[in-house]
Scaffold this motif. Sequence first.
Motif, PDB file in Angstrom:
ATOM      1  N   PRO A   1      30.858  23.582 103.221  1.00  0.00           N
ATOM      2  CA  PRO A   1      31.817  23.335 104.441  1.00  0.00           C
ATOM      3  C   PRO A   1      33.229  23.644 104.027  1.00  0.00           C
ATOM      4  O   PRO A   1      33.623  23.263 103.023  1.00  0.00           O
ATOM      5  N   GLN A   2      33.991  24.095 105.002  1.00  0.00           N
ATOM      6  CA  GLN A   2      35.302  24.807 104.836  1.00  0.00           C
ATOM      7  C   GLN A   2      36.236  23.546 104.290  1.00  0.00           C
ATOM      8  O   GLN A   2      37.025  23.698 103.483  1.00  0.00           O
ATOM      9  N   HIS A   3      35.887  22.221 104.708  1.00  0.00           N
ATOM     10  CA  HIS A   3      36.996  21.182 104.389  1.00  0.00           C
ATOM     11  C   HIS A   3      36.503  20.715 102.956  1.00  0.00           C
ATOM     12  O   HIS A   3      37.377  20.069 102.381  1.00  0.00           O
ATOM     13  N   GLN A   4      35.516  21.279 102.279  1.00  0.00           N
ATOM     14  CA  GLN A   4      35.145  21.051 100.829  1.00  0.00           C
ATOM     15  C   GLN A   4      35.159  22.128  99.917  1.00  0.00           C
ATOM     16  O   GLN A   4      35.228  21.963  98.784  1.00  0.00           O
ATOM     17  N   LYS A   5      35.457  23.345 100.532  1.00  0.00           N
ATOM     18  CA  LYS A   5      35.280  24.614  99.859  1.00  0.00           C
ATOM     19  C   LYS A   5      36.101  24.728  98.676  1.00  0.00           C
ATOM     20  O   LYS A   5      36.089  25.224  97.593  1.00  0.00           O
TER      21      LYS A   5
ATOM     22  N   PHE B   1      34.246  28.970 111.781  1.00  0.00           N
ATOM     23  CA  PHE B   1      33.799  28.723 113.211  1.00  0.00           C
ATOM     24  C   PHE B   1      33.279  27.555 113.723  1.00  0.00           C
ATOM     25  O   PHE B   1      32.698  27.549 114.923  1.00  0.00           O
ATOM     26  N   GLY B   2      32.752  26.554 112.792  1.00  0.00           N
ATOM     27  CA  GLY B   2      32.159  25.434 113.291  1.00  0.00           C
ATOM     28  C   GLY B   2      30.540  25.596 113.355  1.00  0.00           C
ATOM     29  O   GLY B   2      30.228  26.678 112.677  1.00  0.00           O
ATOM     30  N   GLU B   3      29.734  24.767 114.055  1.00  0.00           N
ATOM     31  CA  GLU B   3      28.603  24.836 114.197  1.00  0.00           C
ATOM     32  C   GLU B   3      27.842  24.969 115.565  1.00  0.00           C
ATOM     33  O   GLU B   3      26.659  24.875 115.769  1.00  0.00           O
ATOM     34  N   VAL B   4      28.703  25.264 116.609  1.00  0.00           N
ATOM     35  CA  VAL B   4      28.184  25.236 117.826  1.00  0.00           C
ATOM     36  C   VAL B   4      27.874  26.858 118.627  1.00  0.00           C
ATOM     37  O   VAL B   4      26.848  27.080 118.785  1.00  0.00           O
ATOM     38  N   SER B   5      28.992  27.136 118.498  1.00  0.00           N
ATOM     39  CA  SER B   5      28.971  28.668 119.146  1.00  0.00           C
ATOM     40  C   SER B   5      29.636  29.872 118.422  1.00  0.00           C
ATOM     41  O   SER B   5      29.114  31.095 118.200  1.00  0.00           O
ATOM     42  N   GLY B   6      30.541  29.644 117.648  1.00  0.00           N
ATOM     43  CA  GLY B   6      31.314  30.691 116.715  1.00  0.00           C
ATOM     44  C   GLY B   6      30.310  31.364 115.920  1.00  0.00           C
ATOM     45  O   GLY B   6      30.444  32.761 115.936  1.00  0.00           O
TER      46      GLY B   6
ATOM     47  N   THR C   1      27.893  29.523 105.281  1.00  0.00           N
ATOM     48  CA  THR C   1      27.105  28.449 105.975  1.00  0.00           C
ATOM     49  C   THR C   1      26.066  28.894 107.154  1.00  0.00           C
ATOM     50  O   THR C   1      25.274  28.225 107.734  1.00  0.00           O
ATOM     51  N   GLY C   2      25.946  30.231 107.078  1.00  0.00           N
ATOM     52  CA  GLY C   2      24.979  30.781 108.068  1.00  0.00           C
ATOM     53  C   GLY C   2      25.703  31.150 109.158  1.00  0.00           C
ATOM     54  O   GLY C   2      26.898  31.222 109.505  1.00  0.00           O
ATOM     55  N   VAL C   3      25.054  32.152 110.078  1.00  0.00           N
ATOM     56  CA  VAL C   3      23.701  32.506 109.857  1.00  0.00           C
ATOM     57  C   VAL C   3      23.647  33.977 108.965  1.00  0.00           C
ATOM     58  O   VAL C   3      24.226  35.001 109.445  1.00  0.00           O
TER      59      VAL C   3
ATOM     60  N   THR D   1      18.651  33.118 108.114  1.00  0.00           N
ATOM     61  CA  THR D   1      18.508  31.730 107.727  1.00  0.00           C
ATOM     62  C   THR D   1      18.715  30.848 108.936  1.00  0.00           C
ATOM     63  O   THR D   1      19.258  31.124 109.775  1.00  0.00           O
ATOM     64  N   LEU D   2      18.702  29.404 108.705  1.00  0.00           N
ATOM     65  CA  LEU D   2      19.258  28.493 109.478  1.00  0.00           C
ATOM     66  C   LEU D   2      20.816  28.247 109.358  1.00  0.00           C
ATOM     67  O   LEU D   2      21.423  28.405 108.353  1.00  0.00           O
ATOM     68  N   LEU D   3      21.373  28.045 110.623  1.00  0.00           N
ATOM     69  CA  LEU D   3      22.838  27.587 110.249  1.00  0.00           C
ATOM     70  C   LEU D   3      23.018  26.051 109.717  1.00  0.00           C
ATOM     71  O   LEU D   3      22.313  25.295 110.022  1.00  0.00           O
ATOM     72  N   GLY D   4      23.839  26.287 108.353  1.00  0.00           N
ATOM     73  CA  GLY D   4      24.121  24.728 107.828  1.00  0.00           C
ATOM     74  C   GLY D   4      23.368  24.534 106.762  1.00  0.00           C
ATOM     75  O   GLY D   4      23.138  23.274 106.750  1.00  0.00           O
TER      76      GLY D   4
END
Length: 504
Positions: free
Chosen positions: A227-231, A402-407, A432-434, A448-451
């Motif tokens: 995750p970007q906040h932990q990367k 880009f988050g986990e919704v649309s980006g 983090t995918g895809v 792969t799956l996202l996340g």
Amino acid sequence: MIRRSLRAPVRPGWPLLAQGAALGVLAALGQAPWSLWPVALAGFGGLVWLYSRTTRTGHAAWLGWAGGAGYFALSLFWIIEPFLVDIPRHGWMAPFALLFLAGGLALIWALAFGVARHLGGLWALVALWSAAEMLRAVLFTGFPWASIGHIWADYPMAQLASLGGTPLLTFLTLLISAGPSLQQRVIGTGLSVLVLAAAWGYGALVLGGNLATDTGKTVRLIQPNAPQHQKWDADMIPVFLQRAIDLTAASAPVQPDVIIWPETSIAYPLDASPNTLAGIAQAGGGVPIIVGGNDRVDGNWHNTMLLLNPDGSRGATYYKHHIVPFGEYIPFGELLAHWGIRGLASRDGAGFAPGPGPALIELPGIGTALPLICYELIFPRNLRGLATRPDLILQITNDAWFGEVSGPYQHLAQARLRAIEQGLPLVRAANTGVSAVIDPWGRIMAQTLLGEAAYLDAKLSAPAAATLYAGIGDWPMRGLLMLLLIWQIAARRRNRVDVSGAQG
């Protein structure tokens, strides 16, 4: 006799802006992950219908701006995600980033609507709106994300990108949307149905007549899911590195021919990490590995793709040349850093330096690859003009921004279109995918799956024949749009003469 439209003109003001924005939101639902092309056509068609009822240039321009603001606000709302990674430092910028981006890009649509109304006619709007989308792909280095033509990435009609790229898909989308607003509504609607059916049928024939050819080569994509906040957290960096090493060393029935890590998957500077590189190479068990990291050359930082040889030595290196404005660098970065203003992913105030330009790298046992890092893939021009045609397109990316919704899904959709445009297989390793392996017709062969933290072993497809678009690019579309505009200007002049004659 002069024909006059029986449609009542729209009234300017907030109701028109609200309707335009709502229709823009509907149009944005054609973008991934929703991919609702009928809803998108209804949104674009509604904007064309409202435009046909405007009588003044200013009213049409405001309608275009409102439609664009609604469209970009929804399709690009993921833009707030990078600012939420470090909320104390950048969080306050998030709403302004979305407002200014959506409102700014909408100005290009406003220009198209206003000039089209000045010229008169729906054909002028179709031509200028299409041209506006081409313009934003190059203006101020360009930002073609969420182009209108991207709504077809999941559908057979996307195969037309091999002929005219995304601009052709955009033009056909607007042509289909405009048909029902022609004065001869039945004929116009019939024309729209005919164009849609023909384009869809062409794509279905292409997909049905072309099966991916297996090269016998296997690629392994590594997705550590940092995750970007932990990367860049000092305590988590070794955790994510070890996770990627474990995925690299995982046993499988078939040994991969190449292993690919995502963008900036090594958090330590590449020029100071010989032991880290040696450990990664050892995990690969004799297989060459592509890694992403930050490299420092002559005092400048570069976002880097590195081929790591089986013995741990550095091989071919590619430096990202199309870097992200206000992300990887900002103008006058050293000066603005004194006020705490830096690019979101920058280093040392000034940010990253661009590499020398597009280049090819040789993947041992695989062939020649065109390397792209993240954002570079959204520009078709970054894939053209090479002296030698590559065997595949290789993208490493960190879509955690880009988050986990649309980006991330929109980024994947654009990768599929790049494969179709070039007739080349494409492999992409995403943090983090895809992550995915895509054939030359844009079909996802494995993903792969996202996340999720995972590795993906998949067969690599052989290239298809070079496409028309790969050879000639956007020039035919530019010529077509220019001819349409010349025709509209000539028609406007004829109408003026007819009106003057009737009044005389």
